[in-house]
Design an enzyme around this catalytic site. Structure first.
Site, PDB file in Angstrom:
ATOM      1  N   ARG A 127     -14.337  45.663  39.396  1.00  9.79           N
ATOM      2  CA  ARG A 127     -15.397  45.131  38.522  1.00  9.79           C
ATOM      3  C   ARG A 127     -16.428  44.372  39.363  1.00  9.79           C
ATOM      4  O   ARG A 127     -17.622  44.428  39.090  1.00  9.79           O
ATOM      5  CB  ARG A 127     -14.810  44.200  37.445  1.00  9.79           C
ATOM      6  CG  ARG A 127     -13.874  44.870  36.452  1.00  9.79           C
ATOM      7  CD  ARG A 127     -14.567  45.757  35.451  1.00  9.79           C
ATOM      8  NE  ARG A 127     -15.575  45.088  34.669  1.00  9.79           N
ATOM      9  CZ  ARG A 127     -16.069  45.591  33.531  1.00  9.79           C
ATOM     10  NH1 ARG A 127     -15.622  46.746  33.042  1.00  9.79           N
ATOM     11  NH2 ARG A 127     -17.015  44.968  32.877  1.00  9.79           N
ATOM     12  N   PHE A 135     -24.356  50.655  19.855  1.00  9.10           N
ATOM     13  CA  PHE A 135     -24.711  51.629  20.884  1.00  9.10           C
ATOM     14  C   PHE A 135     -23.716  52.788  20.991  1.00  9.10           C
ATOM     15  O   PHE A 135     -23.861  53.648  21.866  1.00  9.10           O
ATOM     16  CB  PHE A 135     -24.861  50.942  22.243  1.00  9.10           C
ATOM     17  CG  PHE A 135     -23.621  50.190  22.716  1.00  9.10           C
ATOM     18  CD1 PHE A 135     -22.570  50.856  23.334  1.00  9.10           C
ATOM     19  CD2 PHE A 135     -23.516  48.820  22.538  1.00  9.10           C
ATOM     20  CE1 PHE A 135     -21.433  50.178  23.761  1.00  9.10           C
ATOM     21  CE2 PHE A 135     -22.375  48.128  22.968  1.00  9.10           C
ATOM     22  CZ  PHE A 135     -21.340  48.819  23.582  1.00  9.10           C
ATOM     23  N   TYR A 151     -13.894  55.900  24.298  1.00  9.39           N
ATOM     24  CA  TYR A 151     -14.654  54.686  23.980  1.00  9.39           C
ATOM     25  C   TYR A 151     -14.368  54.176  22.559  1.00  9.39           C
ATOM     26  O   TYR A 151     -15.185  53.437  22.005  1.00  9.39           O
ATOM     27  CB  TYR A 151     -16.146  54.935  24.171  1.00  9.39           C
ATOM     28  CG  TYR A 151     -16.581  54.899  25.634  1.00  9.39           C
ATOM     29  CD1 TYR A 151     -16.557  53.703  26.363  1.00  9.39           C
ATOM     30  CD2 TYR A 151     -17.020  56.042  26.281  1.00  9.39           C
ATOM     31  CE1 TYR A 151     -16.952  53.655  27.686  1.00  9.39           C
ATOM     32  CE2 TYR A 151     -17.432  56.004  27.622  1.00  9.39           C
ATOM     33  CZ  TYR A 151     -17.394  54.799  28.307  1.00  9.39           C
ATOM     34  OH  TYR A 151     -17.788  54.745  29.630  1.00  9.39           O
ATOM     35  N   ARG A 192     -23.801  49.207  40.637  1.00 15.83           N
ATOM     36  CA  ARG A 192     -24.771  49.313  39.534  1.00 15.83           C
ATOM     37  C   ARG A 192     -26.158  48.834  39.960  1.00 15.83           C
ATOM     38  O   ARG A 192     -27.162  49.426  39.553  1.00 15.83           O
ATOM     39  CB  ARG A 192     -24.256  48.549  38.304  1.00 15.83           C
ATOM     40  CG  ARG A 192     -23.171  49.352  37.565  1.00 15.83           C
ATOM     41  CD  ARG A 192     -22.490  48.533  36.505  1.00 15.83           C
ATOM     42  NE  ARG A 192     -21.684  49.368  35.600  1.00 15.83           N
ATOM     43  CZ  ARG A 192     -20.799  48.859  34.745  1.00 15.83           C
ATOM     44  NH1 ARG A 192     -20.604  47.555  34.672  1.00 15.83           N
ATOM     45  NH2 ARG A 192     -20.111  49.668  33.952  1.00 15.83           N
ATOM     46  N   ASN A 218     -25.469  53.339  33.314  1.00 17.40           N
ATOM     47  CA  ASN A 218     -25.194  52.359  34.365  1.00 17.40           C
ATOM     48  C   ASN A 218     -24.251  52.865  35.458  1.00 17.40           C
ATOM     49  O   ASN A 218     -23.514  52.089  36.053  1.00 17.40           O
ATOM     50  CB  ASN A 218     -24.720  51.039  33.745  1.00 17.40           C
ATOM     51  CG  ASN A 218     -23.459  51.202  32.937  1.00 17.40           C
ATOM     52  OD1 ASN A 218     -22.923  52.305  32.831  1.00 17.40           O
ATOM     53  ND2 ASN A 218     -22.965  50.112  32.378  1.00 17.40           N
ATOM     54  N   LYS A 227     -20.652  58.170  36.204  1.00 25.67           N
ATOM     55  CA  LYS A 227     -21.206  58.624  34.932  1.00 25.67           C
ATOM     56  C   LYS A 227     -22.306  59.676  35.132  1.00 25.67           C
ATOM     57  O   LYS A 227     -22.800  59.866  36.245  1.00 25.67           O
ATOM     58  CB  LYS A 227     -21.722  57.412  34.157  1.00 25.67           C
ATOM     59  CG  LYS A 227     -20.608  56.413  33.778  1.00 25.67           C
ATOM     60  CD  LYS A 227     -21.176  55.278  32.928  1.00 25.67           C
ATOM     61  CE  LYS A 227     -20.108  54.313  32.474  1.00 25.67           C
ATOM     62  NZ  LYS A 227     -20.673  53.255  31.593  1.00 25.67           N
ATOM     63  N   HIS A 280     -18.101  53.510  35.450  1.00 28.38           N
ATOM     64  CA  HIS A 280     -17.177  52.793  34.575  1.00 28.38           C
ATOM     65  C   HIS A 280     -16.122  52.130  35.438  1.00 28.38           C
ATOM     66  O   HIS A 280     -15.715  52.689  36.459  1.00 28.38           O
ATOM     67  CB  HIS A 280     -16.496  53.786  33.618  1.00 28.38           C
ATOM     68  CG  HIS A 280     -15.335  53.189  32.870  1.00 28.38           C
ATOM     69  ND1 HIS A 280     -15.504  52.442  31.737  1.00 28.38           N
ATOM     70  CD2 HIS A 280     -13.992  53.186  33.133  1.00 28.38           C
ATOM     71  CE1 HIS A 280     -14.308  52.019  31.309  1.00 28.38           C
ATOM     72  NE2 HIS A 280     -13.380  52.462  32.147  1.00 28.38           N
ATOM     73  N   THR A 288     -22.715  44.874  33.643  1.00 29.81           N
ATOM     74  CA  THR A 288     -23.007  46.064  32.826  1.00 29.81           C
ATOM     75  C   THR A 288     -24.482  46.458  32.935  1.00 29.81           C
ATOM     76  O   THR A 288     -24.807  47.647  33.062  1.00 29.81           O
ATOM     77  CB  THR A 288     -22.655  45.769  31.349  1.00 29.81           C
ATOM     78  OG1 THR A 288     -21.307  45.296  31.281  1.00 29.81           O
ATOM     79  CG2 THR A 288     -22.823  47.012  30.496  1.00 29.81           C
ATOM     80  N   GLU A 309      -6.450  54.524  30.413  1.00 31.25           N
ATOM     81  CA  GLU A 309      -7.582  55.385  30.785  1.00 31.25           C
ATOM     82  C   GLU A 309      -7.185  56.409  31.847  1.00 31.25           C
ATOM     83  O   GLU A 309      -7.621  57.565  31.795  1.00 31.25           O
ATOM     84  CB  GLU A 309      -8.745  54.505  31.271  1.00 31.25           C
ATOM     85  CG  GLU A 309      -9.332  53.668  30.147  1.00 31.25           C
ATOM     86  CD  GLU A 309     -10.320  52.590  30.598  1.00 31.25           C
ATOM     87  OE1 GLU A 309     -10.838  51.874  29.730  1.00 31.25           O
ATOM     88  OE2 GLU A 309     -10.581  52.479  31.813  1.00 31.25           O
TER      89      GLU A 309
HETATM   90  N1  UDP Z   1     -23.414  50.008  26.748  1.00 22.41           N
HETATM   91  C1  UDP Z   1     -24.664  50.254  26.195  1.00 22.41           C
HETATM   92  N2  UDP Z   1     -25.361  49.215  25.632  1.00 22.41           N
HETATM   93  C2  UDP Z   1     -24.855  47.947  25.592  1.00 22.41           C
HETATM   94  C3  UDP Z   1     -23.585  47.700  26.144  1.00 22.41           C
HETATM   95  C4  UDP Z   1     -22.900  48.751  26.715  1.00 22.41           C
HETATM   96  O1  UDP Z   1     -25.137  51.387  26.216  1.00 22.41           O
HETATM   97  O2  UDP Z   1     -25.523  47.052  25.063  1.00 22.41           O
HETATM   98  C5  UDP Z   1     -22.677  51.131  27.360  1.00 22.41           C
HETATM   99  C6  UDP Z   1     -22.709  51.064  28.887  1.00 22.41           C
HETATM  100  O3  UDP Z   1     -22.725  52.401  29.399  1.00 22.41           O
HETATM  101  C7  UDP Z   1     -21.380  50.372  29.188  1.00 22.41           C
HETATM  102  C8  UDP Z   1     -20.466  50.958  28.111  1.00 22.41           C
HETATM  103  O4  UDP Z   1     -21.307  51.057  26.967  1.00 22.41           O
HETATM  104  O5  UDP Z   1     -20.933  50.626  30.507  1.00 22.41           O
HETATM  105  C9  UDP Z   1     -19.245  50.147  27.787  1.00 22.41           C
HETATM  106  O6  UDP Z   1     -19.640  48.824  27.471  1.00 22.41           O
HETATM  107  P1  UDP Z   1     -18.861  47.557  28.052  1.00 22.41           P
HETATM  108  O7  UDP Z   1     -19.335  46.360  27.324  1.00 22.41           O
HETATM  109  O8  UDP Z   1     -17.389  47.842  28.054  1.00 22.41           O
HETATM  110  O9  UDP Z   1     -19.409  47.467  29.564  1.00 22.41           O
HETATM  111  P2  UDP Z   1     -18.678  47.735  30.967  1.00 22.41           P
HETATM  112  O10 UDP Z   1     -17.237  47.353  30.810  1.00 22.41           O
HETATM  113  O11 UDP Z   1     -18.851  49.210  31.268  1.00 22.41           O
HETATM  114  O12 UDP Z   1     -19.407  46.867  31.966  1.00 22.41           O
HETATM  115 MG    MG Z   2     -15.833  47.938  29.415  1.00 22.75          MG
END
Ligand code: UDP
Ligand code: MG
Length: 140
Positions: free
Chosen positions: A87, A59, A51, A104, A114, A11, A117, A93, A128
């Protein structure tokens, strides 16, 4: 696409801090093979589409703004159990909750910024990957 693939993006925060090489090294060290990779810069509509599943979340606006704020590296990765293993490699996250040694934990700035992705399912890995790459751009 085979279910042993996942999709990642390094990112904007991690590209900006010159962590790209170190993150790719961790991915390869963890046993993933790169099947496609490019440096690119998402525009507004691309980030909104990628997204879209989060469009109702509070958010979403901030996420789209962040993901369009600078270049990213998009890649398709292959390994047995790719989605789950990746993952695990990236961690939670929120980097404050990510385990030691995860990407991360090492490189993310915050829950929003973070660093990486990782697809959350085989189905989304395929969607994707196809969003970012044509079949011709993927190796094998
Ligand atoms: N995100 C954020 N605030 C939150 C949760 C998620 O800004 O409270 C952003 C963060 O960059 C995250 C992305 O949105 O990676 C997608 O969220 P997801 O819950 O899918 O998390 P991930 O799968 O990336 O761990
Ligand atoms: Mg996700």
């Amino acid at each position: 696409m085979a279910t042993n693939r996942t999709f990642t993006m390094i990112k904007p925060d991690a590209v900006e801090s010159n962590s790209t090489g170190k993150i790719i090294d961790m991915i390869i060290e963890a046993g993933f093979t790169i099947k496609a990779m490019k440096l690119t810069h998402l525009n507004q509509s691309e980030a909104e589409t990628f997204y879209a599943v989060h469009s109702e979340r509070p958010f979403f606006g901030e996420l789209v703004e962040y993901m369009t704020s600078g270049p990213i590296v998009a890649a398709v990765l292959e390994k047995d159990n790719a989605v789950a293993d990746f993952r695990k490699l990236i961690g939670a996250t929120d980097p404050a909750e990510a385990e030691d040694g995860t990407i991360r934990k090492l490189y993310a700035e915050s829950k929003a910024k973070n660093a990486v992705h990782g697809s959350d399912s085989d189905e989304n890995a395929e969607i994707e990957s196809n969003f970012h790459f044509s079949g011709r751009e993927m190796v094998g």
